[in-house]
Design a protein around this motif. Structure first.
Motif, PDB file in Angstrom:
ATOM      1  N   SER A 106      21.979  42.756 -31.582  1.00 60.05           N
ATOM      2  CA  SER A 106      20.970  42.796 -30.524  1.00 60.05           C
ATOM      3  C   SER A 106      20.505  41.382 -30.233  1.00 60.05           C
ATOM      4  O   SER A 106      20.097  40.652 -31.140  1.00 60.05           O
ATOM      5  N   LEU A 107      20.546  40.996 -28.957  1.00 61.35           N
ATOM      6  CA  LEU A 107      20.018  39.711 -28.507  1.00 61.35           C
ATOM      7  C   LEU A 107      18.795  39.977 -27.636  1.00 61.35           C
ATOM      8  O   LEU A 107      18.917  40.615 -26.590  1.00 61.35           O
ATOM      9  N   SER A 108      17.636  39.546 -28.094  1.00 64.14           N
ATOM     10  CA  SER A 108      16.373  39.790 -27.367  1.00 64.14           C
ATOM     11  C   SER A 108      16.204  41.271 -27.060  1.00 64.14           C
ATOM     12  O   SER A 108      15.799  41.654 -25.969  1.00 64.14           O
ATOM     13  N   GLY A 109      16.512  42.113 -28.023  1.00 63.50           N
ATOM     14  CA  GLY A 109      16.506  43.546 -27.778  1.00 63.50           C
ATOM     15  C   GLY A 109      15.112  44.122 -27.589  1.00 63.50           C
ATOM     16  O   GLY A 109      14.140  43.660 -28.186  1.00 63.50           O
ATOM     17  N   LYS A 124      25.654  52.962 -43.288  1.00 65.21           N
ATOM     18  CA  LYS A 124      24.794  52.084 -42.502  1.00 65.21           C
ATOM     19  C   LYS A 124      25.621  51.000 -41.816  1.00 65.21           C
ATOM     20  O   LYS A 124      26.409  50.310 -42.468  1.00 65.21           O
ATOM     21  N   PRO A 125      25.452  50.811 -40.524  1.00 65.01           N
ATOM     22  CA  PRO A 125      26.126  49.685 -39.862  1.00 65.01           C
ATOM     23  C   PRO A 125      25.484  48.373 -40.286  1.00 65.01           C
ATOM     24  O   PRO A 125      24.301  48.314 -40.619  1.00 65.01           O
ATOM     25  N   LYS A 126      26.264  47.319 -40.291  1.00 64.94           N
ATOM     26  CA  LYS A 126      25.719  45.987 -40.489  1.00 64.94           C
ATOM     27  C   LYS A 126      25.110  45.513 -39.167  1.00 64.94           C
ATOM     28  O   LYS A 126      25.694  45.740 -38.096  1.00 64.94           O
ATOM     29  N   LEU A 127      23.972  44.842 -39.255  1.00 66.07           N
ATOM     30  CA  LEU A 127      23.204  44.527 -38.064  1.00 66.07           C
ATOM     31  C   LEU A 127      22.921  43.029 -37.960  1.00 66.07           C
ATOM     32  O   LEU A 127      22.715  42.347 -38.975  1.00 66.07           O
ATOM     33  N   TYR A 128      22.872  42.570 -36.709  1.00 70.34           N
ATOM     34  CA  TYR A 128      22.530  41.170 -36.399  1.00 70.34           C
ATOM     35  C   TYR A 128      21.529  41.202 -35.262  1.00 70.34           C
ATOM     36  O   TYR A 128      21.730  41.893 -34.259  1.00 70.34           O
ATOM     37  N   ALA A 173      10.639  45.420 -35.872  1.00 69.52           N
ATOM     38  CA  ALA A 173      11.862  46.198 -36.090  1.00 69.52           C
ATOM     39  C   ALA A 173      12.656  45.645 -37.271  1.00 69.52           C
ATOM     40  O   ALA A 173      13.195  46.404 -38.088  1.00 69.52           O
ATOM     41  N   ALA A 174      12.722  44.320 -37.385  1.00 63.97           N
ATOM     42  CA  ALA A 174      13.455  43.705 -38.494  1.00 63.97           C
ATOM     43  C   ALA A 174      12.839  44.094 -39.838  1.00 63.97           C
ATOM     44  O   ALA A 174      13.557  44.411 -40.795  1.00 63.97           O
ATOM     45  N   ILE A 207      20.910  40.617 -40.505  1.00 64.27           N
ATOM     46  CA  ILE A 207      20.665  39.188 -40.303  1.00 64.27           C
ATOM     47  C   ILE A 207      19.738  39.067 -39.104  1.00 64.27           C
ATOM     48  O   ILE A 207      20.079  39.512 -37.997  1.00 64.27           O
ATOM     49  N   TYR A 208      18.557  38.513 -39.321  1.00 69.64           N
ATOM     50  CA  TYR A 208      17.590  38.361 -38.239  1.00 69.64           C
ATOM     51  C   TYR A 208      17.282  36.880 -38.068  1.00 69.64           C
ATOM     52  O   TYR A 208      16.854  36.209 -39.008  1.00 69.64           O
TER      53      TYR A 208
END
Length: 258
Positions: free
Chosen positions: A142-145, A191-195, A211-212, A223-224
């Motif tokens: 997610s970019l600027s989600g 669980k999916p890996k998230l960025y 959210a993070a 990774i945030y």
């Protein structure tokens, strides 16, 4: 890379729809195109459509040497959601599009570990939602989600008809499967890996922080990152390359002199 525009009839939406595909070519990647090509779905924001990533970034240039297919669908202003007014945008992308895609491009991988999803703004919400609510994707970025509806309270108050048309009663939003926070706390299965990245001057940064924290509290591999930036394509164009580096693919960067 071959850039292909596909128009098809969507049974889920009852209308013709379009999506773009960037398809790897062996003359550019140096590898024979095989039958198990990794796939990255790229989702647009509120003002965009299936052409946004192609027009606004050099994404086709960035991946031209990489064995990776990109799929860019459109959800109009539907927030990747089965709306309260009956348009099933979530079903169209989560359930129908993978089948349509495989019919047109049988060489694309159907394996979860080789299917990824990313998006910006509304599309960042969509990427996390589709990854958390299905078992389709192993990595999501997610970019600027728009990850927390509290960031949009002012907008929802000004245009309540639109937001309630999407999600129904907004007072019950955080107890519904439209909420990233709800999906995080009720997630089952792998669980999916998230960025996640958000600009420090972005109006959505507080929601991204929240959210993070919720995702990490619930055991997600996240990774945030934050850095100077606003809600603009200049920053998303830079950050999408960081996403490509993070994905479990053999990403081949273009030659750059230091």
């Amino acid at each position: 890379m071959a850039i292909i525009n596909v128009e098809y009839y969507s049974e889920a939406l009852g209308m013709n729809r379009k999506f773009n595909v960037i398809y790897p070519e062996s003359s550019k990647t140096g590898k024979e195109v095989n039958s198990d090509i990794p796939v990255l779905y790229l989702l647009h924001g509120m003002s965009g459509n299936e052409d946004s990533w192609l027009i606004r970034t050099g994404i086709d240039r960035l991946i031209r040497h990489t064995q990776l297919a990109l799929v860019m669908p459109s959800t109009d202003l539907g927030f990747y959601t089965n709306t309260n007014y009956g348009m099933k945008y979530f079903d169209a992308i989560a359930k129908e599009l993978p089948q349509v895609l495989h019919n047109f491009f049988p060489n694309l991988s159907t394996k979860r570990e080789k299917n990824f999803i990313a998006g910006l703004s509304m599309g960042g919400y969509g990427a996390f939602k589709l990854a958390l609510a299905t078992n389709n994707f192993s990595y999501a970025a997610s970019l600027s989600g728009a990850l927390d509806l509290s960031d949009l309270k002012e907008q929802s108050a000004e245009n309540q008809a639109y937001w309630t048309g999407l999600f129904g009663n907004l007072d019950q939003f955080n107890e519904s499967e439209n909420s990233i926070l709800y999906l995080t706390e009720h997630h089952t299965g792998p669980k999916p890996k998230l960025y996640s990245w958000c600009g420090e001057q972005d109006y959505l940064v507080a929601g991204n922080d929240h959210a993070a924290a919720v995702l990490e509290d619930n055991g997600f591999d996240l990774i945030y990152k934050k850095s100077p930036g606003t809600h603009e394509w200049y920053y998303w164009s830079k950050q999408i390359e960081e996403v490509l580096k993070w994905l479990p693919i053999e990403y081949k960067q273009e030659e750059r002199l230091s």
